[in-house]
Design a protein around this motif. Structure first.
Motif, mmCIF file in Angstrom:
data_model
loop_
_atom_site.group_PDB
_atom_site.id
_atom_site.type_symbol
_atom_site.label_atom_id
_atom_site.label_comp_id
_atom_site.label_asym_id
_atom_site.label_seq_id
_atom_site.Cartn_x
_atom_site.Cartn_y
_atom_site.Cartn_z
ATOM 1 N N ALA A 194 0.829 -1.207 0.000
ATOM 2 C CA ALA A 194 0.000 0.000 0.000
ATOM 3 C C ALA A 194 0.862 1.256 0.000
ATOM 4 O O ALA A 194 0.552 2.242 -0.680
ATOM 5 C CB ALA A 194 -0.933 0.001 1.211
ATOM 6 N N SER A 210 -8.998 6.655 -5.017
ATOM 7 C CA SER A 210 -9.321 6.187 -3.667
ATOM 8 C C SER A 210 -8.030 5.856 -2.937
ATOM 9 O O SER A 210 -7.156 5.172 -3.483
ATOM 10 C CB SER A 210 -10.224 4.952 -3.732
ATOM 11 O OG SER A 210 -11.445 5.262 -4.379
ATOM 12 N N VAL A 212 -5.158 4.249 -0.721
ATOM 13 C CA VAL A 212 -4.759 2.847 -0.579
ATOM 14 C C VAL A 212 -4.137 2.662 0.800
ATOM 15 O O VAL A 212 -3.220 3.383 1.183
ATOM 16 C CB VAL A 212 -3.751 2.446 -1.673
ATOM 17 C CG1 VAL A 212 -3.405 0.963 -1.561
ATOM 18 C CG2 VAL A 212 -4.323 2.754 -3.056
ATOM 19 N N ASN A 213 -4.656 1.698 1.557
ATOM 20 C CA ASN A 213 -4.153 1.406 2.892
ATOM 21 C C ASN A 213 -3.997 -0.108 3.052
ATOM 22 O O ASN A 213 -4.273 -0.864 2.114
ATOM 23 C CB ASN A 213 -5.091 1.995 3.954
ATOM 24 C CG ASN A 213 -6.501 1.443 3.840
ATOM 25 O OD1 ASN A 213 -6.716 0.241 3.877
ATOM 26 N ND2 ASN A 213 -7.490 2.340 3.691
ATOM 27 N N SER A 216 -6.915 -2.310 1.746
ATOM 28 C CA SER A 216 -7.545 -1.956 0.465
ATOM 29 C C SER A 216 -7.831 -3.158 -0.417
ATOM 30 O O SER A 216 -8.657 -3.076 -1.328
ATOM 31 C CB SER A 216 -6.661 -0.957 -0.297
ATOM 32 O OG SER A 216 -6.678 0.309 0.329
ATOM 33 N N ALA A 447 -5.584 0.506 -6.186
ATOM 34 C CA ALA A 447 -5.740 -0.667 -5.323
ATOM 35 C C ALA A 447 -6.041 -1.917 -6.141
ATOM 36 O O ALA A 447 -5.641 -3.029 -5.771
ATOM 37 C CB ALA A 447 -6.851 -0.428 -4.302
ATOM 38 N N ASN A 522 -12.631 0.602 -1.454
ATOM 39 C CA ASN A 522 -11.848 0.489 -2.685
ATOM 40 C C ASN A 522 -12.558 -0.392 -3.705
ATOM 41 O O ASN A 522 -12.922 -1.536 -3.407
ATOM 42 C CB ASN A 522 -10.461 -0.096 -2.406
ATOM 43 C CG ASN A 522 -9.578 0.862 -1.638
ATOM 44 O OD1 ASN A 522 -9.438 0.766 -0.425
ATOM 45 N ND2 ASN A 522 -8.991 1.813 -2.350
#
Length: 527
Positions: A194, A210, A212-213, A216, A447, A522
């Motif tokens: 990410a 969007s 991204v973590n 995601s 993502a 996501n």
């Protein structure tokens, strides 16, 4: 007799192909030097493009991007003033390091290994292949330790259950390697990917996407882990074990002194965990339940500060921005509780040592991050990433390759490169810098591109001689088959590669064509 034993064996097509992969892979520099070379190449190319007056226009942007060269006055000033910032500000470090510290406590307290033993030891014989497949896939939570922990444990429980231990050995390794990039739990790998994905999107400044973590790809990962675990179990049960029996591969270790140890260990594995370990697992689960209740209570109240301005959680909210904290909290709490119960964690000094050990295991990446951060920063600052993204997107649109066919091509490229570049972070830094912005310009969320990379990144690493853990596995296999070589090992890994690749790509296709969310907040398509 002697001439027969010394006559060189004939080399088949598969062996020749794998030998070529090994030869070609050995010609590549190690990852740190590889990125130094790429950094210098980018610097030279960017300088030439600046002298040529190259500019690029990003769709939706009012101002064109002018390519800036590294080997100019401005470029050298940028490098000398930002060298440390590029490193310390490398996004994966921000997310990976805290998660790594927490996982270190969970792992070195014995919690993760105890959980695996519990799953293995309590499973009936008929279910063992599927348990090994599932546990192998999700064992990436232990990072590279999975390759040396899961296979021998799987061999022991297979032997204790009257099944072929080599089937457990090979199946455990194959599931851990071919499914390495997915997990039902968020891991440090999710944070690493990410961070890189977010950093390479700087090539498209002002472009809306969007965020991204580490979660995601969570929905996609959960589905992939469950299905791939079943596929691995099916292959172990229906292909690998019957073939081993047809080939009369020994079920006992050849070395006499090792056989007794193995039998004793297998008997221990067959029995339940010690009362103290069972108690530790129980209290760890209870601690996780309490923590879950606390988080839900904090997030679900109408006035919760972890809600967004609309009162929800998607697509963005303080709760999603707190994912790293939540993952750290879970691993740290359950690890501390388990360690305190079983006696592996008696003081804060023990906790600090466990976290230090986790960092030691990650030192190669911490060093590699220095050149990775500077390479990606140069890629973005110079504008080369933007130019490649726009040019590549135009080429794909011109050729009509904007649908799932382009994604399949991307996955195939990742699978081939994975034969030569084992470092997932290194390969994603290279491919992500090019394809994330490029696919964003033709309508795909970063993502989703990251999810597609996961498919190609894992499957082929269990057949490449560049994987250092193949040598470790070979040593384990030779306890049963002293004459086994890398060719033997790769031939037995091959039945996992193609089914994993096909099934995993199919899962991605289902998400794609049904436009399913791949993680909290996501989706697949931009906008």
């Amino acid at each position: 007799m002697s001439s027969a034993t010394t006559e060189p064996a004939k080399t088949g097509l598969t062996d020749r192909a794998l030998n070529w992969v090994e030869w070609a892979g050995n010609k590549l520099p190690e990852p740190f030097m590889l990125f130094i070379v790429l950094f210098l190449i980018t610097g030279v190319v960017s300088t030439g493009m600046e002298w040529s007056g190259v500019v690029v226009s990003v769709p939706g942007s009012d101002e064109p991007t002018v390519i800036k060269g590294l080997f100019t006055g401005e470029g050298m000033a940028w490098l000398t003033t930002n060298l440390g910032v590029n490193y310390i500000g490398f996004p994966p470090l921000v997310t990976v390091m805290p998660i790594l510290l927490a996982i270190g406590i969970a792992q070195h307290s014995g919690l993760l290994a105890a959980g695996i033993r519990k799953l293995f030891g309590s499973s009936p014989a008929w279910m063992l292949p599927y348990v090994v497949g599932f546990v192998g896939v999700i064992s990436s939570i232990m990072a590279d330790s999975a390759f040396v922990v899961v296979p021998p444990l799987a061999a022991l429980v297979f032997k204790a259950a009257g099944r072929h231990p080599v089937a457990g050995l090979l199946g455990g390794f194959a599931a851990a390697g071919a499914g390495y990039s997915t997990n039902i739990f968020p891991t440090s790998l999710d944070a690493l990917f990410a961070g890189i994905t977010t950093s390479v999107m700087d090539a498209l400044p002002g472009y809306e996407f969007s965020s991204v973590n580490p979660v995601s790809n969570w929905w996609f990962n959960i589905v992939s882990s469950i299905i791939l675990g079943f596929v691995a179990g099916f292959i172990i049960d229906r292909l690998i074990e019957p073939r081993l029996r047809r080939q009369n591969v020994p079920v006992d270790e050849i070395a006499v002194e090792g056989a007794e140890d193995s039998a004793e260990s297998a008997e221990q594995m067959r029995a339940a965990l010690s009362p103290k370990e069972n108690k530790g697992l129980l209290f760890a689960v209870l601690a996780a339940a309490v923590l879950t209740a606390v988080i839900l209570a904090a997030a679900l109240v109408p006035t919760s500060p972890w809600r967004n301005e609309e009162g929800g959680f998607l697509p963005e909210s303080p709760l999603l921005d707190s994912i790293v904290f939540i993952v750290v909290a879970y691993f740290m709490v359950v690890g501390v509780v388990y360690g305190a119960i079983v006696g592996t964690l008696r003081s804060t000094r023990d906790a600090v040592q466990m976290m230090s050990d986790a960092l030691k295991e990650m030192l190669p990446f911490i060093v590699l991050a220095f050149i990775l951060g500077n390479f990606i920063s140069l890629f973005n600052w110079s504008g080369i990433g933007t130019w490649i993204a726009v040019t590549g997107a135009d080429a794909l649109e011109g050729a009509g390759l904007t649908g799932f066919g382009a994604i399949i091509g991307f996955i195939m490229l990742a699978s081939v490169l994975n034969l030569f570049i084992i470092s997932g972070s290194g390969m994603w830094a290279i491919m992500g810098a090019v394809f994330v912005p490029m696919f964003a310009l033709i309508g795909y969320e970063p993502a989703f591109t990251q999810a597609a990379f996961r498919v190609g990144d894992s499957a082929t690493q269990v057949i490449t001689p560049m994987n250092p853990y193949m040598i470790v596995l070979l040593g384990m296999l030779r306890k049963y088959e002293p004459e086994a070589g890398l060719g033997t090992l790769m031939a037995r890994m091959l039945p996992f590669v193609i089914p994993f690749w096909i099934v995993w790509t199919t899962i991605l296709a289902i998400f794609f064509f049904f436009d399913l969310p791949i993680g909290p907040g996501n989706g697949i398509f931009m906008g």
